[in-house]
Design an enzyme around this catalytic site. Structure first.
Site, PDB file in Angstrom:
ATOM      1  N   LYS A  35      19.491 -13.514  -3.723  1.00 16.48           N
ATOM      2  CA  LYS A  35      18.287 -13.924  -2.992  1.00 16.48           C
ATOM      3  C   LYS A  35      17.162 -12.923  -3.218  1.00 16.48           C
ATOM      4  O   LYS A  35      17.375 -11.816  -3.729  1.00 16.48           O
ATOM      5  CB  LYS A  35      18.605 -14.044  -1.501  1.00 16.48           C
ATOM      6  N   TYR A 263      -6.187  10.860   0.353  1.00 10.86           N
ATOM      7  CA  TYR A 263      -6.841  10.368   1.568  1.00 10.86           C
ATOM      8  C   TYR A 263      -6.436  11.197   2.776  1.00 10.86           C
ATOM      9  O   TYR A 263      -5.252  11.462   3.013  1.00 10.86           O
ATOM     10  CB  TYR A 263      -6.475   8.909   1.805  1.00 10.86           C
TER      11      TYR A 263
END
Length: 373
Positions: A35, A263
């Site tokens: 999956k 950042y």
């Protein structure tokens, strides 16, 4: 030159891990869980690699499991003829016609699915897996309702064949066996009462709990080389990484002590430092929550992330690797060219997550390059 970030997929390692799962449970058949695009590794290439596994021990090639009919349709369209199970069953009765046409196996976990199945008239009976909630409290019939639903299905021989009992363990990965043993005891009692073949063992149970091995097991994340156990055992140490997320240094910066990187300036140089910029970021699926100190391999040598992950780049402290240069190999997880290994599980811990989210999170813009299989 193309952007250097790539996900190398070692299909021989996938087959190795499948064979390990099979060897750990020689009296069980295996349903390989594919999956979520084979946990980010590529649904069709992984299915094709597993379909060719020599079935010397189990007697048959592996069955496959997916989450929904769309995944199954992709496999059938690619020519995969291996049996395929729908782990969550069908989401509406109209799917039953497609399930029959594609010759899929389906789980049922709720009363309306049983009602829909018994109202449908297939040309040939369908293979059905009945899910019981043994303590995960997600999908499945409550134990007190199981016998009645099982009897309804068992009486419908023109619509249903090969009934199996399945469930899901909540704590098979844990060092504390208490809840697992409670679930397993309940399931063994139910299976004995119904005379039902079982499919119970997920990856951690396959690796660590042979008493949970049934007629079928369903290994998942272990197929991709990730160790799901809280503490590795001899079996899990034999897993081989399937995905290597690989890039290169694209720039270098020399900083003075005290200068920030990235950042917010979260990381600051504690000494004169050399910072490498790597072509990989959260826009590729690398986890933005990676903390300062998250390990990477530069030319096979361990070093650490310095500063917040950006959309397309991340930064690494290579002060102690003076030979690092533009174009140097950077392995975010997996196996470096010199053989050094960095486990996706270790990286996940530094991101306060699990390997599943890292592997399934690698986005489509990252090319997959397949080897072996």
């Amino acid at each position: 030159m193309a952007r250097p970030l790539i996900a190398d997929i070692d299909l021989d390692a996938l087959r190795h891990n499948y064979c390990l799962a099979r060897d750990l449970a020689p009296h069980s058949r295996a349903i390989a869980v594919l999956k979520a695009d084979a946990y980010g590794h590529g649904l069709v290439p992984c299915a094709r690699a597993l379909a060719g596994v020599a079935p010397a021990l189990a007697g048959v090639a592996p069955a496959l499991a997916v989450a929904c009919i769309e995944e199954a349709e992709t496999l059938r369209a690619a020519g995969i003829e291996t049996p395929i199970m729908l782990l969550e069953g069908f989401f509406e009765p109209a799917e039953l016609e497609r399930i029959e046409a594609l010759e899929l196996w389906t789980a049922v976990h709720t009363a309306w699915q049983v009602d829909a199945l018994l109202a449908y008239r297939p040309a040939r009976p369908l293979t059905v897996w009945v899910k019981v909630d043994s303590g995960m409290h997600r999908l499945g019939f409550p134990p007190a309702q199981l016998a009645a639903q099982w009897a309804r299905l068992a009486a419908a021989g023109d619509r249903v064949r090969d009934l199996h009992l399945m469930s899901h363990f909540a704590t098979a990965d844990s060092l504390d066996p208490g809840y697992f043993q409670c679930q397993l005891g309940m399931l063994n009692a139910l299976a004995s009462e119904l005379g039902a073949p079982t499919c119970l063992a997920n990856s951690p149970a396959t690796l660590a709990w042979p008493e949970a091995h049934g007629a079928w097991n369903r290994p998942g994340v272990m197929l991709y080389g990730s160790d799901p156990l809280e503490s590795a055992n001899e079996a899990s140490r034999g897993l081989a990484p399937v995905m290597t997320l690989r890039s290169e240094i694209i720039a270098l910066r020399d900083l003075e002590a005290g200068e920030p990187v990235g950042y917010g300036g979260r990381w600051r140089a504690s000494r004169p430092s050399r910072i490498a910029v790597v072509a990989c970021g959260y826009g590729d699926g690398y986890d933005r929550h990676a903390e300062d100190g998250t390990p990477v391999l530069v030319d096979g040598q361990r070093c650490r992330i310095a500063g917040k992950v950006s959309m397309d780049m991340l930064t690494v402290d290579v002060t102690d690797i003076p030979e690092a240069r533009i174009g140097s190999e950077v392995v975010l997880w997996g196996q470096a060219s010199n053989g050094a290994l960095l486990s996706v599980d270790e990286v996940a811990r530094h991101c306060t997550t699990i390997s599943y989210t890292l592997l399934t999170g690698v986005l489509p813009r990252v090319p997959r390059r397949y080897h072996g299989g």
